[in-house]
Scaffold this motif. Structure first.
Motif, mmCIF file in Angstrom:
data_model
loop_
_atom_site.group_PDB
_atom_site.id
_atom_site.type_symbol
_atom_site.label_atom_id
_atom_site.label_comp_id
_atom_site.label_asym_id
_atom_site.label_seq_id
_atom_site.Cartn_x
_atom_site.Cartn_y
_atom_site.Cartn_z
ATOM 1 N N ALA A 31 -1.054 4.355 3.661
ATOM 2 C CA ALA A 31 -0.463 4.346 5.002
ATOM 3 C C ALA A 31 -1.176 3.305 5.842
ATOM 4 O O ALA A 31 -2.385 3.127 5.731
ATOM 5 C CB ALA A 31 -0.637 5.716 5.628
ATOM 6 N N PRO A 32 -0.451 2.596 6.681
ATOM 7 C CA PRO A 32 -1.079 1.532 7.450
ATOM 8 C C PRO A 32 -2.230 1.989 8.328
ATOM 9 O O PRO A 32 -3.152 1.249 8.576
ATOM 10 C CB PRO A 32 0.073 0.992 8.298
ATOM 11 N N GLY A 33 -2.176 3.211 8.790
ATOM 12 C CA GLY A 33 -3.317 3.723 9.533
ATOM 13 C C GLY A 33 -3.303 3.385 11.012
ATOM 14 O O GLY A 33 -2.434 2.682 11.515
ATOM 15 N N LYS A 34 -4.335 3.908 11.697
ATOM 16 C CA LYS A 34 -4.390 3.812 13.160
ATOM 17 C C LYS A 34 -4.495 2.373 13.631
ATOM 18 O O LYS A 34 -3.908 1.993 14.642
ATOM 19 C CB LYS A 34 -5.606 4.589 13.663
ATOM 20 N N LEU A 35 -5.264 1.596 12.907
ATOM 21 C CA LEU A 35 -5.516 0.223 13.342
ATOM 22 C C LEU A 35 -4.214 -0.569 13.437
ATOM 23 O O LEU A 35 -3.930 -1.238 14.437
ATOM 24 C CB LEU A 35 -6.473 -0.444 12.354
ATOM 25 N N PHE A 36 -3.411 -0.461 12.387
ATOM 26 C CA PHE A 36 -2.143 -1.177 12.364
ATOM 27 C C PHE A 36 -1.228 -0.667 13.486
ATOM 28 O O PHE A 36 -0.610 -1.447 14.219
ATOM 29 C CB PHE A 36 -1.468 -1.008 11.007
ATOM 30 N N SER A 37 -1.150 0.664 13.616
ATOM 31 C CA SER A 37 -0.262 1.253 14.634
ATOM 32 C C SER A 37 -0.668 0.828 16.038
ATOM 33 O O SER A 37 0.182 0.583 16.893
ATOM 34 C CB SER A 37 -0.314 2.781 14.553
ATOM 35 N N ARG A 38 -1.975 0.708 16.246
ATOM 36 C CA ARG A 38 -2.454 0.362 17.583
ATOM 37 C C ARG A 38 -2.068 -1.057 17.976
ATOM 38 O O ARG A 38 -1.805 -1.352 19.122
ATOM 39 C CB ARG A 38 -3.977 0.531 17.632
ATOM 40 N N TYR A 39 -2.049 -1.954 16.995
ATOM 41 C CA TYR A 39 -1.893 -3.366 17.346
ATOM 42 C C TYR A 39 -0.554 -3.977 16.946
ATOM 43 O O TYR A 39 -0.305 -5.143 17.231
ATOM 44 C CB TYR A 39 -3.019 -4.182 16.688
ATOM 45 N N GLU A 40 0.301 -3.223 16.273
ATOM 46 C CA GLU A 40 1.491 -3.866 15.692
ATOM 47 C C GLU A 40 2.426 -4.479 16.737
ATOM 48 O O GLU A 40 3.182 -5.398 16.421
ATOM 49 C CB GLU A 40 2.246 -2.891 14.782
ATOM 50 N N HIS A 41 2.391 -3.994 17.966
ATOM 51 C CA HIS A 41 3.285 -4.554 18.988
ATOM 52 C C HIS A 41 2.544 -5.459 19.963
ATOM 53 O O HIS A 41 3.059 -5.785 21.037
ATOM 54 C CB HIS A 41 3.985 -3.427 19.753
ATOM 55 N N GLN A 42 1.350 -5.858 19.628
ATOM 56 C CA GLN A 42 0.564 -6.704 20.518
ATOM 57 C C GLN A 42 1.199 -8.098 20.626
ATOM 58 O O GLN A 42 1.406 -8.770 19.611
ATOM 59 C CB GLN A 42 -0.876 -6.824 19.971
ATOM 60 N N PRO A 43 1.494 -8.556 21.861
ATOM 61 C CA PRO A 43 2.092 -9.884 21.993
ATOM 62 C C PRO A 43 1.138 -10.993 21.560
ATOM 63 O O PRO A 43 -0.074 -10.885 21.751
ATOM 64 C CB PRO A 43 2.358 -10.005 23.510
ATOM 65 N N GLY A 44 1.689 -12.025 20.953
ATOM 66 C CA GLY A 44 0.890 -13.185 20.558
ATOM 67 C C GLY A 44 0.088 -13.001 19.287
ATOM 68 O O GLY A 44 -0.692 -13.873 18.912
ATOM 69 N N VAL A 45 0.284 -11.858 18.640
ATOM 70 C CA VAL A 45 -0.498 -11.581 17.428
ATOM 71 C C VAL A 45 0.432 -11.043 16.342
ATOM 72 O O VAL A 45 1.264 -10.178 16.601
ATOM 73 C CB VAL A 45 -1.603 -10.532 17.717
ATOM 74 N N ARG A 46 0.299 -11.596 15.146
ATOM 75 C CA ARG A 46 1.060 -11.047 14.024
ATOM 76 C C ARG A 46 0.127 -10.090 13.264
ATOM 77 O O ARG A 46 -0.936 -10.485 12.796
ATOM 78 C CB ARG A 46 1.514 -12.166 13.087
ATOM 79 N N VAL A 47 0.558 -8.848 13.204
ATOM 80 C CA VAL A 47 -0.277 -7.828 12.556
ATOM 81 C C VAL A 47 0.343 -7.478 11.207
ATOM 82 O O VAL A 47 1.551 -7.248 11.113
ATOM 83 C CB VAL A 47 -0.384 -6.558 13.427
ATOM 84 N N GLY A 48 -0.458 -7.490 10.194
ATOM 85 C CA GLY A 48 0.042 -7.188 8.859
ATOM 86 C C GLY A 48 -0.760 -6.086 8.199
ATOM 87 O O GLY A 48 -1.909 -5.845 8.538
ATOM 88 N N PHE A 49 -0.097 -5.422 7.270
ATOM 89 C CA PHE A 49 -0.805 -4.410 6.481
ATOM 90 C C PHE A 49 -0.547 -4.709 5.014
ATOM 91 O O PHE A 49 0.604 -4.746 4.567
ATOM 92 C CB PHE A 49 -0.307 -3.006 6.834
ATOM 93 N N LEU A 50 -1.603 -4.975 4.289
ATOM 94 C CA LEU A 50 -1.473 -5.291 2.877
ATOM 95 C C LEU A 50 -1.978 -4.098 2.077
ATOM 96 O O LEU A 50 -3.175 -3.860 1.984
ATOM 97 C CB LEU A 50 -2.292 -6.536 2.534
ATOM 98 N N ALA A 51 -1.011 -3.327 1.567
ATOM 99 C CA ALA A 51 -1.408 -2.163 0.777
ATOM 100 C C ALA A 51 -1.825 -2.624 -0.602
ATOM 101 O O ALA A 51 -1.151 -3.439 -1.232
ATOM 102 C CB ALA A 51 -0.243 -1.191 0.675
ATOM 103 N N ASN A 52 -2.965 -2.137 -1.029
ATOM 104 C CA ASN A 52 -3.397 -2.418 -2.396
ATOM 105 C C ASN A 52 -3.526 -3.918 -2.665
ATOM 106 O O ASN A 52 -3.177 -4.390 -3.728
ATOM 107 C CB ASN A 52 -2.376 -1.802 -3.357
ATOM 108 N N PHE A 53 -4.025 -4.657 -1.712
ATOM 109 C CA PHE A 53 -4.149 -6.104 -1.852
ATOM 110 C C PHE A 53 -5.205 -6.440 -2.914
ATOM 111 O O PHE A 53 -6.263 -5.822 -2.961
ATOM 112 C CB PHE A 53 -4.545 -6.719 -0.507
ATOM 113 N N ALA A 54 -4.872 -7.414 -3.754
ATOM 114 C CA ALA A 54 -5.791 -7.755 -4.848
ATOM 115 C C ALA A 54 -6.827 -8.770 -4.390
ATOM 116 O O ALA A 54 -6.495 -9.890 -4.033
ATOM 117 C CB ALA A 54 -4.993 -8.307 -6.021
ATOM 118 N N PHE A 55 -8.075 -8.369 -4.407
ATOM 119 C CA PHE A 55 -9.186 -9.281 -4.147
ATOM 120 C C PHE A 55 -9.759 -9.659 -5.505
ATOM 121 O O PHE A 55 -10.495 -8.886 -6.109
ATOM 122 C CB PHE A 55 -10.270 -8.608 -3.307
#
Lengths: 147, 173
Positions: A31-55
């Motif tokens: 789940a994207p979590g609180k951080l994503f939910s808090r900022y997803e509508h912030q103007p001037g910023v693209r907020v992304g959530f990468l589930a299971n991103f491969a490092f």
């Protein structure tokens, strides 16, 4: 002989319990979590959530990314996440197209921020384990080296 | 006026210990920052500070590696105690730092109890503290950065393509 059979049966039972427990373990929440939910509508910023991103090859982690789309978004990110200051030498490096990586622990104490100055992008990773933290860090260093 | 000194790791860690006063206890462990060598003992610097009188006790590193620089905002005088006998040295130049370090390390190697007191304003020194580390090795960079992050520093890193070195700076703002 009887004792050997008992030991073998006990070992088999233990193995069966272990395998069952492994299959019944809770699935990781992506789940994207609180951080994503808090900022997803912030103007001037693209907020992304990468589930299971491969490092690299061996690590996957959930990551929240914030990318400034304009100077207002960048200023907001700077103040919201208390970006560390850059010295004059690093400012010059950025001007010549050399990236500078900055990292710090966020106020919540459980997330680490990795900031790529050249990309104006912030990557926030929950550090569940030391190994995970080190691999995410290694990924960013390699990326900077290969740019 | 800011003064910057670029000196070897051990004296820098020692001076960093003197300058920083925000933590009650520090443990800087370099044992994982280099490939493991079973013949070499791990190098540890432990610093314990009494919160009310800004005093640190230092066990210096005996196995310095790498290159660390220290920046501080003034020219502090340091008091240090050897077996409870007080000495005071002013540190104004890089040579002063080296001399102070050699003296203190000499006492420490003899097994004497060393206590150092910084007479400069702790908050001001803390605000301007900057530690640098240079290495070609990612594992070393990560290990050093991890320690600094856990001590409340932020870490800035760039990679020099010419020398193939990572230049790291830890700052506390």
């Amino acid at each position: 002989m009887k004792r050997l059979i008992t030991i073998t049966l006990c070992l088999l039972a233990a193995a069966l319990v272990a395998v069952t427990a492994w299959h019944l373990r809770p699935a990781p929440s992506h789940a994207p979590g609180k951080l994503f939910s808090r900022y997803e509508h912030q103007p001037g910023v693209r907020v992304g959530f990468l589930a299971n991103f491969a490092f690299g090859d061996s690590l996957r982690a959930d990551v929240v990314t914030l990318e400034a789309l304009d100077s207002a978004g960048w200023l907001w990110m700077q103040s919201e996440f208390a970006f560390p200051q850059l010295d004059a030498r690093r400012d010059s490096l950025l001007a010549t197209g050399t990236d500078v990586l900055q990292t710090w622990i966020l106020a919540d104490g459980s997330s680490v921020a990795f900031l790529s100055r050249l990309d104006s992008a912030l990557c926030i990773v929950q550090t569940d384990s030391e190994q995970q933290f080190e691999k995410v860090f290694m990924y960013h260093l390699q990326k900077m080296k290969e740019q | 006026m800011k003064t910057t000194h670029r000196i070897a790791l051990a004296p820098s860690l020692l001076l960093a210990a003197m300058a920083v006063s925000s933590c009650s206890t520090w443990h800087l462990d370099r044992s994982h920052s280099r490939p493991m060598d079973p013949s070499r003992p791990s190098t540890t610097v432990s610093i314990d500070k009494a919160p009310d009188n800004h005093t640190v006790s230092v066990q210096p590193s005996k196995d310095p590696h790498g290159d660390i620089g220290l920046t501080f905002s003034d020219n502090p005088a340091f008091k240090y105690f050897v077996d409870n006998h007080m000495y005071t040295d002013e540190v104004r130049t890089e040579e002063d730092i080296t001399t102070l370090y050699i003296k203190i390390l000499g006492f420490a190697k003899l097994g004497r109890k060393i206590t150092i007191t910084s007479q400069s304003k702790p908050a001001a020194v803390d605000d301007n503290l900057k530690l640098t580390f240079t290495s070609p090795n990612e594992t070393d960079v990560i290990a050093w950065s991890k320690k600094m992050l856990h001590l409340g520093f932020s870490v800035t890193i760039d990679f020099d393509k010419t020398t193939r070195l990572y230049h790291c700076t830890a700052t506390k703002e």
